[in-house]
Design a protein around this motif. Structure first.
Motif, PDB file in Angstrom:
ATOM      1  N   ASP A 158      37.395  48.143  70.127  1.00  0.00           N
ATOM      2  CA  ASP A 158      37.464  46.724  69.968  1.00  0.00           C
ATOM      3  C   ASP A 158      37.027  46.304  68.696  1.00  0.00           C
ATOM      4  OD1 ASP A 158      38.364  46.646  72.614  1.00  0.00           O
ATOM      5  OD2 ASP A 158      36.684  46.306  73.391  1.00  0.00           O
ATOM      6  N   TYR A 159      38.154  46.099  67.726  1.00  0.00           N
ATOM      7  CA  TYR A 159      37.670  45.841  66.251  1.00  0.00           C
ATOM      8  C   TYR A 159      37.976  44.305  65.964  1.00  0.00           C
ATOM      9  CZ  TYR A 159      37.569  46.462  61.402  1.00  0.00           C
ATOM     10  OH  TYR A 159      37.012  46.272  59.941  1.00  0.00           O
ATOM     11  N   PHE A 160      36.932  43.776  65.284  1.00  0.00           N
ATOM     12  CA  PHE A 160      36.874  42.218  64.816  1.00  0.00           C
ATOM     13  C   PHE A 160      37.412  42.279  63.313  1.00  0.00           C
ATOM     14  CE2 PHE A 160      35.073  38.432  62.846  1.00  0.00           C
ATOM     15  CZ  PHE A 160      35.702  37.347  63.906  1.00  0.00           C
ATOM     16  N   ALA A 161      38.600  41.669  63.032  1.00  0.00           N
ATOM     17  CA  ALA A 161      39.157  41.931  61.736  1.00  0.00           C
ATOM     18  C   ALA A 161      38.714  40.272  61.105  1.00  0.00           C
ATOM     19  CB  ALA A 161      40.570  41.724  61.869  1.00  0.00           C
ATOM     20  N   THR A 166      40.035  37.868  64.490  1.00  0.00           N
ATOM     21  CA  THR A 166      40.560  38.144  65.828  1.00  0.00           C
ATOM     22  C   THR A 166      40.202  39.411  66.210  1.00  0.00           C
ATOM     23  OG1 THR A 166      42.408  39.068  64.649  1.00  0.00           O
ATOM     24  CG2 THR A 166      42.745  37.008  65.491  1.00  0.00           C
ATOM     25  N   LEU A 167      40.252  39.666  67.507  1.00  0.00           N
ATOM     26  CA  LEU A 167      39.604  40.929  67.984  1.00  0.00           C
ATOM     27  C   LEU A 167      40.579  41.476  68.646  1.00  0.00           C
ATOM     28  CD1 LEU A 167      36.825  42.356  68.780  1.00  0.00           C
ATOM     29  CD2 LEU A 167      36.958  41.290  71.024  1.00  0.00           C
ATOM     30  N   THR A 168      40.822  42.885  68.112  1.00  0.00           N
ATOM     31  CA  THR A 168      41.820  43.554  68.438  1.00  0.00           C
ATOM     32  C   THR A 168      41.753  44.921  69.133  1.00  0.00           C
ATOM     33  OG1 THR A 168      42.382  44.778  66.371  1.00  0.00           O
ATOM     34  CG2 THR A 168      43.461  42.605  66.749  1.00  0.00           C
ATOM     35  N   LYS A 169      42.492  45.555  69.864  1.00  0.00           N
ATOM     36  CA  LYS A 169      42.387  46.791  70.508  1.00  0.00           C
ATOM     37  C   LYS A 169      43.198  47.779  69.578  1.00  0.00           C
ATOM     38  CE  LYS A 169      40.968  45.435  75.101  1.00  0.00           C
ATOM     39  NZ  LYS A 169      39.736  45.817  75.166  1.00  0.00           N
ATOM     40  N   MET A 201      32.163  49.724  60.403  1.00  0.00           N
ATOM     41  CA  MET A 201      31.626  49.780  61.714  1.00  0.00           C
ATOM     42  C   MET A 201      30.735  48.781  62.165  1.00  0.00           C
ATOM     43  SD  MET A 201      31.226  54.065  61.092  1.00  0.00           S
ATOM     44  CE  MET A 201      29.938  54.189  62.358  1.00  0.00           C
ATOM     45  N   ASP A 202      30.340  48.008  61.246  1.00  0.00           N
ATOM     46  CA  ASP A 202      29.542  46.935  61.811  1.00  0.00           C
ATOM     47  C   ASP A 202      30.538  45.704  62.458  1.00  0.00           C
ATOM     48  OD1 ASP A 202      30.625  46.129  59.320  1.00  0.00           O
ATOM     49  OD2 ASP A 202      28.786  44.662  58.935  1.00  0.00           O
ATOM     50  N   ARG A 203      31.949  45.949  62.403  1.00  0.00           N
ATOM     51  CA  ARG A 203      32.751  44.950  62.976  1.00  0.00           C
ATOM     52  C   ARG A 203      33.147  45.553  64.066  1.00  0.00           C
ATOM     53  NH1 ARG A 203      35.854  43.318  57.315  1.00  0.00           N
ATOM     54  NH2 ARG A 203      34.012  42.620  56.381  1.00  0.00           N
ATOM     55  N   ILE A 204      32.925  46.674  64.640  1.00  0.00           N
ATOM     56  CA  ILE A 204      33.294  47.395  65.746  1.00  0.00           C
ATOM     57  C   ILE A 204      32.554  47.007  66.817  1.00  0.00           C
ATOM     58  CG2 ILE A 204      33.770  49.473  67.149  1.00  0.00           C
ATOM     59  CD1 ILE A 204      34.259  50.970  64.349  1.00  0.00           C
TER      60      ILE A 204
END
Length: 317
Positions: A158-161, A166-169, A201-204
């Motif tokens: 679950d990654y925040f761009a 936005t949070l995307t899978k 990795m701090d946006r995961i």
């Protein structure tokens, strides 16, 4: 290094890997291949069960173990320094594992080395310029990612761009991890985007290791990725700004989150240098400070600010 110490070191090196090439031993100790062959033969004659695979390397026969390794004072100090670095530069998962490993290492040290480390403990510090990561994204997945890399298993993220907020899978095939500019980055083949991607990795927000495996031979290596896409930090934009000295204090810790790498006094101003992965994302933060900052470089950022300002004007008209 005398020969006895070298033979002991070669034995430790053999125990540390499944297969060790003669060239690796040669390079490590700066000796010829002929000397490597003589040293290995000497260990075999001493009763150490070393096997060899033609064209591959040497290995220790399964079941053979060295007695506990003793560390020199200098090696113990180096390990303590490593522990301090891990406490600041790693994530929550690896910090705990490294701390557990250090406890085991300290348990086999001689009394004099233990005393030496205790006296040194308070005299080594690592100070990070970046503030700690907030709990919204706890950044505790380095161990899971390392496991997936070692086992060649897929990762689900679950990654925040940040640029689109936005949070995307994502389902990814990891090829490596890099530490640069104060952050850990996962480099992986993204099945959603059908290409290699860099995930900070701090946006995961969440990670799960999939039961599905992947074939790493279908991908480039981490070194090939870095060579192909140029010097890693060169992918970011170098931004230079100048703020009035009195105003610069208002920015506070925000500057660290936006990639600050350097700041210095220039007359009555403070000049700040940032590494920005996206000029639009950086420019939207800069809008907060109105007409106060002076953009020194790049010129593209000044053009981007004009576009953003016009966008706001048209919105409110």
């Amino acid at each position: 290094m005398n020969r006895i110490d070298r033979l002991s070191a070669i034995l430790i090196q053999l125990q540390g890997k499944k297969i060790v090439k003669a060239a690796e031993i040669s390079e490590r100790f700066n000796i010829s291949l002929r000397t490597v062959y003589r040293d290995v033969r000497a260990l075999q004659e001493a009763g150490v069960p070393i096997g060899a695979e033609a064209g591959t390397g040497y290995y220790l026969v399964e079941g053979y173990h060295l007695p506990p390794v003793m560390f020199s004072r200098e090696e113990a100090a180096a390990l303590l320094t490593g522990e301090k670095l891990m406490a600041n530069l790693s994530d929550h998962s690896n910090r705990k594992e490294f701390s557990n490993a250090m406890q085991k290492i300290k348990a086999v040290l001689r009394g004099s080395e233990k005393d030496f480390l205790e006296s040194l403990e308070d005299n080594i510090a690592v100070v990070s310029r970046r503030p700690p990561v907030g709990e919204e994204f706890p950044n505790r997945f380095l161990s899971d990612i390392q496991y997936a890399l070692g086992k060649q298993q897929m990762l689900q993220l679950d990654y925040f761009a940040m640029h689109s907020e936005t949070l995307t899978k994502r389902e990814v095939e990891p090829i490596g991890i890099i530490y640069t500019s104060g952050n850990w980055h996962l480099i992986a083949w993204c099945r959603l985007r059908h290409g290699y991607r860099d995930f900070r990795m701090d946006r995961i927000k969440n990670v799960s290791v999939s039961a599905d495996s992947y074939d790493k031979t279908r991908h480039i290596t981490l070194k090939e990725y870095m060579d192909r896409y140029g010097e890693y930090e060169a992918q970011a934009h170098m931004v230079k700004l100048r703020f009035p000295r009195a105003f610069a204090r208002r920015i506070g810790d925000q500057k660290f989150y936006y990639g600050l790498v350097e700041e210095q006094a220039v007359g009555e101003c403070i000049e700040m240098t940032f590494l920005a992965p996206c000029l639009e994302w950086f420019g939207r933060w800069l809008l907060v400070w109105g007409s106060v900052p002076e953009i020194i470089s790049p010129a593209e950022l000044a053009d981007k600010m004009k576009e953003l300002a016009l966008e706001i004007k048209q919105h409110y008209l």
